[in-house]
Design an enzyme around this catalytic site. Structure first.
Site, PDB file in Angstrom:
ATOM      1  N   ARG A 130      61.877  53.888  24.889  1.00 40.61           N
ATOM      2  CA  ARG A 130      63.288  54.759  25.783  1.00 40.61           C
ATOM      3  C   ARG A 130      62.708  54.763  27.364  1.00 40.61           C
ATOM      4  O   ARG A 130      62.129  54.808  27.823  1.00 40.61           O
ATOM      5  CB  ARG A 130      62.087  56.023  25.675  1.00 40.61           C
ATOM      6  CG  ARG A 130      63.407  57.118  25.163  1.00 40.61           C
ATOM      7  CD  ARG A 130      62.324  58.823  25.670  1.00 40.61           C
ATOM      8  NE  ARG A 130      63.026  59.503  26.269  1.00 40.61           N
ATOM      9  CZ  ARG A 130      64.025  60.257  27.410  1.00 40.61           C
ATOM     10  NH1 ARG A 130      63.168  59.181  28.737  1.00 40.61           N
ATOM     11  NH2 ARG A 130      64.010  61.051  27.593  1.00 40.61           N
ATOM     12  N   HIS A 171      66.876  50.202  32.422  1.00 45.09           N
ATOM     13  CA  HIS A 171      68.456  50.582  32.755  1.00 45.09           C
ATOM     14  C   HIS A 171      67.520  50.580  33.988  1.00 45.09           C
ATOM     15  O   HIS A 171      68.231  50.382  34.909  1.00 45.09           O
ATOM     16  CB  HIS A 171      68.464  51.910  32.451  1.00 45.09           C
ATOM     17  CG  HIS A 171      67.756  53.302  32.688  1.00 45.09           C
ATOM     18  ND1 HIS A 171      68.305  54.731  33.196  1.00 45.09           N
ATOM     19  CD2 HIS A 171      66.340  53.200  32.467  1.00 45.09           C
ATOM     20  CE1 HIS A 171      67.161  55.579  32.930  1.00 45.09           C
ATOM     21  NE2 HIS A 171      65.993  54.412  33.050  1.00 45.09           N
TER      22      HIS A 171
END
Length: 474
Positions: free
Chosen positions: A348, A352
């Site tokens: 999670r 990014h």
């Protein structure tokens, strides 16, 4: 055929009618912008599927109607001056102005009374608040008297202004609202953003001038270290504490149980092992574990984080820790994955933060440790293409979003993923700001995962929060 203006206007009217009808059906009243005491009502209505869908259309159409009708020169100039909004919000947020206004009560607080408490120039306070009030953040209820509305109240920590001034470094500890996240965005991130041009437009010239590491935040804060070295400085203690609270506030933006809306965790066999990779203290695993006590969990992160994790689980779910439902393991996801019998690797908000080389290494380490039946569950925001998704990916469930009604932009004009993209960072490099990490489009995800040995088989979209990407070993 109706003009674009009428098409957009009709979309607004029809969407508002849907929201109004749904509120009446639920015996609810849509929250009034002027009323700051609407948090629970906001939450309940915002997550109603009919209201959420109609609201997204109405907001997109309203924004596009404004873009069509406003003077183009003014639009460009006002956008280029967006830094003024960040400046004003940062000053208001860090001066306890939100708390002072709340303490004054619903009738608002005069700028002179605000200044008496926080020591600022009252005229400057008025100028900041008037700009924000024009954007519907705060209200000017009478000349130089400002009050909260349902947006500005989220800056309020719930603490007394006196308490904040006494220990400013602890302002956000145990605070309400999302002020810590706003503080991060309007301080470190905002100041670094001023140097983006220097780094990306003329990197060769900057290097020739001997200006140090080519990273915006290095320039802004005159440091050569990695991201967290900024917080090692004694003068940045308050910033360091705020950063931790900002990350908690960011997680709070995801609705409760959103991680359960994707992979069918309940269908996993009893005793199936979920490895939460880079899982922090394990807050995501906690949510899954409470709903699925038949599963086992290993939460992996750095050693210092796992120590906090033990306290977290002992406080939130002591039976899970004591009963062996969850264990915490010190591990860097840049190293080979030690767990070889995982049913699910859960990742999670990790990828990014990394450029493709780092993200590939993380995914490849997991692929090397995966069994043929292991599933990869990645929670990331997928940055939509403004032109719409490629129909060639339609065979993957959830990969291609339904097209919104014409003439709306395919991405509904939602800015959040692209703003996050400008803020993505690589925590291991000398880069202290944006542009090393990336919020990836779906084709970008697809290519990266395939290179690392994973095939994306399903995408669960969660508008406004983390999407869920499911992959299997190739």
């Amino acid at each position: 055929m109706a003009s674009t203006l009428l098409e957009l206007s009709n979309l607004i009217s029809s969407s508002v009618a849907i929201v109004d009808a749904r509120c009446r059906a639920l015996s609810r009243k849509y929250p009034d912008l002027a009323n700051p005491a609407n948090a629970q009502e906001d939450e309940a209505l915002a997550h109603d599927s009919q209201i959420a869908a109609a609201t997204s259309i109405a907001v997109a159409a309203a924004a596009q109607l404004m873009a069509n009708m406003q003077d183009q020169s003014r639009a460009l100039i006002e956008t280029s001056r967006g830094f003024a909004v960040s400046s004003a919000m940062g000053a208001v947020n860090e001066s306890a102005t939100a708390e002072i206004i709340r303490e004054a009560g619903p009738k608002g607080c005069h700028i002179n009374d605000i200044a008496k408490k926080n020591g600022m120039d009252p005229l400057k306070i008025a100028r900041f608040l008037r700009l924000l009030a024009t954007l519907h953040i705060f209200r000017e209820v009478s000349p130089d008297v400002f009050a909260h509305n349902r947006i500005s109240i989220l800056l309020d920590t719930g603490k007394s202004s006196q308490e904040i001034f006494a220990k400013p470094e602890d302002k956000y500890h145990g605070a309400k609202g999302i002020g810590a996240l706003v503080g991060l965005n309007t301080d470190e991130t905002y100041k670094a953003a001023a140097y983006i041009q220097d780094v990306v437009v003329n990197p060769e010239r900057a290097a020739a001038e001997g200006r140090g590491p080519l990273a915006p935040m290095n320039r802004a804060y005159n440091t050569e270290g990695n991201f967290f070295s900024l917080y090692d400085r004694p003068e940045n203690l308050a910033r360091f504490k705020r950063f931790g609270m900002a990350m908690n506030a960011d997680r709070m933006l995801d609705p409760q149980s959103s991680v359960l809306k994707g992979l069918n965790w309940g269908a996993l066999p009893a005793g199936a092992l979920v490895v939460d990779v880079g899982g922090g203290v394990g807050s995501t695993s906690l949510e899954i574990a409470r709903a699925n006590p038949h599963l086992r969990f290993v939460v992996q992160d750095l050693a210092s984080v796992t120590l906090e994790g033990k306290e977290f689980w002992a406080r939130e779910y002591p039976d899970a820790l004591a009963g062996g439902i969850v264990s915490l393991q010190a591990h860097s996801f840049l190293n080979p994955q030690p767990v070889k019998d995982a049913s699910v690797f859960l990742v999670r908000a990790v990828l990014h933060n990394w450029p493709d080389a780092g993200a590939f290494k993380i995914l490849k380490n997991l692929r090397d440790a995966a069994r043929p039946t292991t599933q990869l569950v990645v929670l990331e925001r997928i940055a939509p293409l403004v032109c719409g998704e490629d129909a060639a990916h339609a065979h993957i469930p959830g990969a291609v979003l339904p097209a919104p009604p014409a003439p709306l932009l395919a991405n509904l004009g939602v800015m959040f993923p692209y703003l996050m993209d400008m803020q993505a960072r690589d925590p291991s490099s000398t880069s202290l700001y944006p542009l090393d990490g990336i919020e990836r489009t779906f084709p970008h995800h697809l290519k990266l995962y395939k290179e690392a040995g994973w095939e994306i088989v399903h995408v669960y979209r969660n508008p406004g929060v983390m999407d869920q990407i499911i992959a299997k070993p190739i």
